[in-house]
Scaffold this motif. Structure first.
Motif, mmCIF file in Angstrom:
data_model
loop_
_atom_site.group_PDB
_atom_site.id
_atom_site.type_symbol
_atom_site.label_atom_id
_atom_site.label_comp_id
_atom_site.label_asym_id
_atom_site.label_seq_id
_atom_site.Cartn_x
_atom_site.Cartn_y
_atom_site.Cartn_z
ATOM 1 N N ASN A 62 0.835 -1.196 0.000
ATOM 2 C CA ASN A 62 0.000 0.000 0.000
ATOM 3 C C ASN A 62 0.872 1.249 0.000
ATOM 4 N N ARG A 63 0.869 1.964 -1.124
ATOM 5 C CA ARG A 63 1.720 3.148 -1.259
ATOM 6 C C ARG A 63 1.387 4.223 -0.228
ATOM 7 N N ASP A 64 0.113 4.433 0.035
ATOM 8 C CA ASP A 64 -0.281 5.452 1.014
ATOM 9 C C ASP A 64 0.275 5.138 2.406
ATOM 10 N N LYS A 65 0.261 3.870 2.773
ATOM 11 C CA LYS A 65 0.813 3.470 4.076
ATOM 12 C C LYS A 65 2.331 3.627 4.097
ATOM 13 N N PRO A 96 13.420 6.027 -1.173
ATOM 14 C CA PRO A 96 12.683 5.265 -2.187
ATOM 15 C C PRO A 96 11.570 4.413 -1.576
ATOM 16 N N LEU A 97 10.417 4.472 -2.198
ATOM 17 C CA LEU A 97 9.276 3.649 -1.807
ATOM 18 C C LEU A 97 9.070 2.616 -2.900
ATOM 19 N N ARG A 98 9.022 1.366 -2.530
ATOM 20 C CA ARG A 98 8.804 0.285 -3.496
ATOM 21 C C ARG A 98 7.419 -0.294 -3.246
ATOM 22 N N HIS A 99 6.527 -0.082 -4.168
ATOM 23 C CA HIS A 99 5.144 -0.523 -4.042
ATOM 24 C C HIS A 99 4.939 -1.794 -4.851
ATOM 25 N N TYR A 100 4.538 -2.866 -4.179
ATOM 26 C CA TYR A 100 4.306 -4.142 -4.842
ATOM 27 C C TYR A 100 2.865 -4.557 -4.586
ATOM 28 N N GLN A 101 2.137 -4.837 -5.641
ATOM 29 C CA GLN A 101 0.725 -5.217 -5.487
ATOM 30 C C GLN A 101 0.550 -6.687 -5.163
ATOM 31 N N GLY A 102 1.520 -7.483 -5.474
ATOM 32 C CA GLY A 102 1.405 -8.894 -5.174
ATOM 33 C C GLY A 102 2.562 -9.661 -5.777
ATOM 34 N N VAL A 103 2.679 -10.884 -5.358
ATOM 35 C CA VAL A 103 3.746 -11.743 -5.856
ATOM 36 C C VAL A 103 3.176 -12.569 -7.001
ATOM 37 N N GLU A 104 3.916 -12.620 -8.095
ATOM 38 C CA GLU A 104 3.466 -13.394 -9.262
ATOM 39 C C GLU A 104 4.067 -14.763 -9.265
#
Length: 70
Positions: free
Chosen positions: A44-47, A62-70
């Protein structure tokens, strides 16, 4: 530092309790432009922004935003 710039340490789960403690330590010990290049990561980028602001880190962190693991 760009999205794909090299870092030494990535704190995955930085929005959780332990991840935030690790991020606080890295910020207090090395800062954002110190000898260790580090980033925080989570789903969650906002968090991530909240954690960065809460620990007092520069907006250059740096903020690394990951939506899920593929």
């Amino acid at each position: 530092m760009g999205m794909h710039a090299s870092v030494d340490v990535i704190v995955f789960g930085a929005t959780g309790f332990t991840g935030r403690l690790v991020a606080e330590y890295l910020n207090a010990t090395y800062g954002v432009d110190g000898e260790v290049a580090w980033a925080i990561a989570g789903r969650n980028r906002d968090k991530l922004v909240e954690v960065r602001d809460r620990i007092g880190a520069s907006t250059a962190l740096p903020l690394r935003h990951y939506q899920g693991v593929e």
